[in-house]
Motif scaffolding. Sequence first.
Motif, PDB file in Angstrom:
ATOM      1  N   ASP A   3       0.856  -1.189   0.000  1.00  0.00           N
ATOM      2  CA  ASP A   3       0.000   0.000   0.000  1.00  0.00           C
ATOM      3  C   ASP A   3       0.891   1.239   0.000  1.00  0.00           C
ATOM      4  OD1 ASP A   3      -1.777   2.030   0.382  1.00  0.00           O
ATOM      5  OD2 ASP A   3      -2.744   1.187   2.145  1.00  0.00           O
ATOM      6  N   THR A   4       1.208   1.750  -1.182  1.00  0.00           N
ATOM      7  CA  THR A   4       2.126   2.891  -1.280  1.00  0.00           C
ATOM      8  C   THR A   4       1.536   4.150  -0.675  1.00  0.00           C
ATOM      9  OG1 THR A   4       1.311   3.360  -3.534  1.00  0.00           O
ATOM     10  CG2 THR A   4       3.284   2.000  -3.329  1.00  0.00           C
ATOM     11  N   GLN A   5       0.215   4.279  -0.714  1.00  0.00           N
ATOM     12  CA  GLN A   5      -0.415   5.465  -0.126  1.00  0.00           C
ATOM     13  C   GLN A   5      -0.147   5.530   1.371  1.00  0.00           C
ATOM     14  OE1 GLN A   5      -4.553   5.862  -1.068  1.00  0.00           O
ATOM     15  NE2 GLN A   5      -4.774   7.808   0.017  1.00  0.00           N
ATOM     16  N   THR A   6      -0.196   4.382   2.034  1.00  0.00           N
ATOM     17  CA  THR A   6       0.085   4.336   3.461  1.00  0.00           C
ATOM     18  C   THR A   6       1.565   4.566   3.736  1.00  0.00           C
ATOM     19  OG1 THR A   6      -1.763   2.826   3.859  1.00  0.00           O
ATOM     20  CG2 THR A   6      -0.024   2.896   5.530  1.00  0.00           C
TER      21      THR A   6
END
Length: 256
Positions: A3-6
């Motif tokens: 999860d790159t957003q996290t």
Amino acid sequence: MIDTQTLFSLAGRTAVITGGASGLGLAITECMVAAGAHVVVLGSRTPAQAAVSLAVFGEQVSFCQFDVCDTDRAPQMAEQIIAEHGPVSILVNNAGNHCKKPIEEMTVADYTRVLDLHLVGAFALTKAFVPHMKANGRGSIIFQASMTSYIGQPNVCGYATAKAGYLGLVHTLTAECAASGVRVNAIAPGWIDTPMFHQATDNDPERLGKIMSRIPMKKTGLPIDIGMAAVFLSSDAAQYISGVCLPVDGGALIGF
């Protein structure tokens, strides 16, 4: 799946940024806020003056009037921020200015003043927050270095000394703090499209030409480039990065 957003999020974290109400510091504030952090800006201007540029961020940004040269007050300021805003996991040492004089004209007092502002003040504030970060097992400390950390530039010997000194701090503090979960890095901005850059080059085509000739990307950077570099180094996406100085310069350090 990753999860790159996290990984790049700073949600729930408190960041302290010196000089974060103007110039590149303001760009770092803006990017940290966009990544979800609550930012505490420290600066020598009055709250009313700071509000002109910080009001747009609403409650996500707080301001404390503080002169980084007042090193005796640094522990008290750190305690006050932690008491009011909770654990601090990010510290960006960005405050500073130039004293442009050739060495023949720069007095020892001039030189000492620049070192106090950039190097000694940053050391004192960092020293005040490090025990807190170690106790929490997490922290990201960033020093705003410079091209003058690496290359010679006339008329800024005090500034260059301080910025080169950041590299020593980054290396030593990494050796001391990494095992406790506190990462220490620096950013070395190249030539960035700011009012200060235009003031120095708009009426000096020879200087502008020299600058552009050594940048392989053939363009200046934007303030957001520095801000996003600070977000990256402070985020979990950089969880295994400590002890480095990241040039954000379009390749200028290796330009031919």
